[in-house]
Design an enzyme around this catalytic site. Structure first.
Site, PDB file in Angstrom:
ATOM      1  N   ARG A 104      12.760  -0.988   0.728  1.00 23.37           N
ATOM      2  CA  ARG A 104      13.386   0.333   0.576  1.00 23.37           C
ATOM      3  C   ARG A 104      13.914   0.563  -0.843  1.00 23.37           C
ATOM      4  NH1 ARG A 104      17.085   0.156   5.925  1.00 23.37           N
ATOM      5  NH2 ARG A 104      16.990  -2.056   5.365  1.00 23.37           N
ATOM      6  N   ASP A 178      10.687  12.614   8.308  1.00 24.43           N
ATOM      7  CA  ASP A 178      11.085  13.316   7.089  1.00 24.43           C
ATOM      8  C   ASP A 178       9.822  13.732   6.347  1.00 24.43           C
ATOM      9  OD1 ASP A 178      10.155  11.065   5.519  1.00 24.43           O
ATOM     10  OD2 ASP A 178      12.048  10.078   6.005  1.00 24.43           O
ATOM     11  N   LYS A 202      15.860  16.291   7.269  1.00 25.76           N
ATOM     12  CA  LYS A 202      17.114  15.540   7.300  1.00 25.76           C
ATOM     13  C   LYS A 202      17.711  15.478   5.909  1.00 25.76           C
ATOM     14  CE  LYS A 202      15.213  10.875   6.591  1.00 25.76           C
ATOM     15  NZ  LYS A 202      15.017   9.542   7.179  1.00 25.76           N
ATOM     16  N   ASP A 230       7.577   6.097  12.324  1.00 25.62           N
ATOM     17  CA  ASP A 230       8.265   5.634  11.116  1.00 25.62           C
ATOM     18  C   ASP A 230       7.772   4.227  10.806  1.00 25.62           C
ATOM     19  OD1 ASP A 230       9.904   5.784   8.926  1.00 25.62           O
ATOM     20  OD2 ASP A 230      11.724   6.246  10.047  1.00 25.62           O
ATOM     21  N   GLY A 236      18.939   2.556  13.607  1.00 26.39           N
ATOM     22  CA  GLY A 236      18.521   3.470  14.663  1.00 26.39           C
ATOM     23  C   GLY A 236      19.200   4.824  14.656  1.00 26.39           C
TER      24      GLY A 236
END
Length: 326
Positions: A104, A178, A202, A230, A236
């Site tokens: 990420r 997203d 979002k 995803d 979560g």
């Protein structure tokens, strides 16, 4: 037998860390071999010791390691394994990290931030890795962080083919959580026979980790079964919020499909209470018993990884595993 021999000369060896032994054993079984005996333990101060129990000189070594919490420990163990195999004269070393560590952190969102995914690639290279194999990277750009071949495996065929057995394809809408994953949603839609697309809008506060707010859905979902996709589920919160947005917008059912079940607390509770009909994930990461719940389905990624390892070892085409879409 801990080696596979090809062309009378090449030898394949599978070495696995301690993070997810079940997956490593499944991969070895798919390949018809056994895991390399490895002595691995922790010293009292937390230092890790690793030594192969057999000679690996001249072998094509594949170092399998999952990266659940505590991620840093398992990453360090994998780096030490790579170093030990390099110093033991393995001819080629391939890192098999189904869930790529720090994926990420692949770009700078604000000033003075690190690009940790690049740092991990640099550490793999420095330790002695010649190649990396991973499943569903958070972003495709991570492939460019490593100075060598990167095999980016895709779990979409595995997940989508399972979904097709659970719901009629003519009543599915594929939903991206997203706008950033719309391209992946398109691949899902194609796999599901041209299903329509939708996405959840979002917002995220970059200064607060693991927190995003799902606001509204764009697309036709009323009366349809929504497949909410995803690459990973961590705490979560985002995915559970998206389920509620879809339900409020008139979705008939929601099935969550994700590759990596990180499941940091309180993910299991949130998912079980989200109202999703089913949560489908793969076993790229171990899922302990206390994080499993009735709506959870876990599919094995071992056959895919084993086929990719075989293609790499035989100098074949990994891309062919995905009909040219890898």
């Amino acid at each position: 037998m801990t080696e596979i021999t090809a062309h009378g000369e090449k030898k394949l060896v599978l070495a696995a860390g301690r993070a997810h032994p079940e997956l490593a054993r499944e991969i070895a079984k798919e390949l018809g071999t056994e895991l390399l005996p490895v002595d691995a333990y922790d010293f009292a101060n937390g230092e890790i010791y690793v030594r192969a129990g057999e000679s690996v000189r001249g072998t094509d070594a594949f170092v399998i390691q999952a990266h659940p919490a505590p991620l840093n420990n398992w990453l360090m163990e994998q780096l030490i394994m790579i170093d030990s195999l390099k110093r033991a004269s393995a001819k080629r070393i391939t890192v098999v990290s189904p869930f790529y560590p720090y994926s990420r952190q692949d770009k700078k969102g604000r000033g003075r931030e690190p690009i940790s995914a690049r740092l991990v690639a640099d550490m793999y290279k420095t330790a002695g890795a010649d190649r990396i194999m991973s499943v569903d990277l958070h972003t495709s750009q991570i492939q460019g962080f490593f100075d060598g071949p990167v095999d980016h495996l895709m779990a979409i065929p595995l997940l989508a083919d399972y979904i097709r057995t659970r719901v009629s394809a003519d009543n599915i809408t594929v939903v991206s959580p997203d706008t950033g994953r719309v391209r992946v949603a398109e691949q899902w839609a194609e796999r599901l026979g041209g299903a329509p697309l939708a996405f959840v809008h979002k917002s995220r506060d970059l200064t607060v980790p693991n927190q995003a707010v799902s606001k509204t859905v764009v697309g036709q979902i009323e009366g349809r079964t929504c497949v909410l996709i995803d690459d990973m589920i961590d705490t979560g919160g985002t995915i559970s919020g998206a389920v509620q947005v879809l339900k409020n917008a008139g979705a008939k059912d929601v099935i969550i499909a994700a590759t990596h079940a990180v499941f940091s607390d309180p993910a299991a509770r949130r998912l079980s209470e989200s109202g999703a009909r089913e949560v489908v994930v793969t076993n790229t990461l171990p899922i302990p018993a206390d994080k499993q719940f009735p709506e959870l389905t876990v599919l094995s990624i071992a056959p895919l990884i084993a086929r990719a390892i075989r293609e790499v070892f035989d100098d074949g085409s990994v891309t062919s595993l995905f009909d040219g879409n890898a």
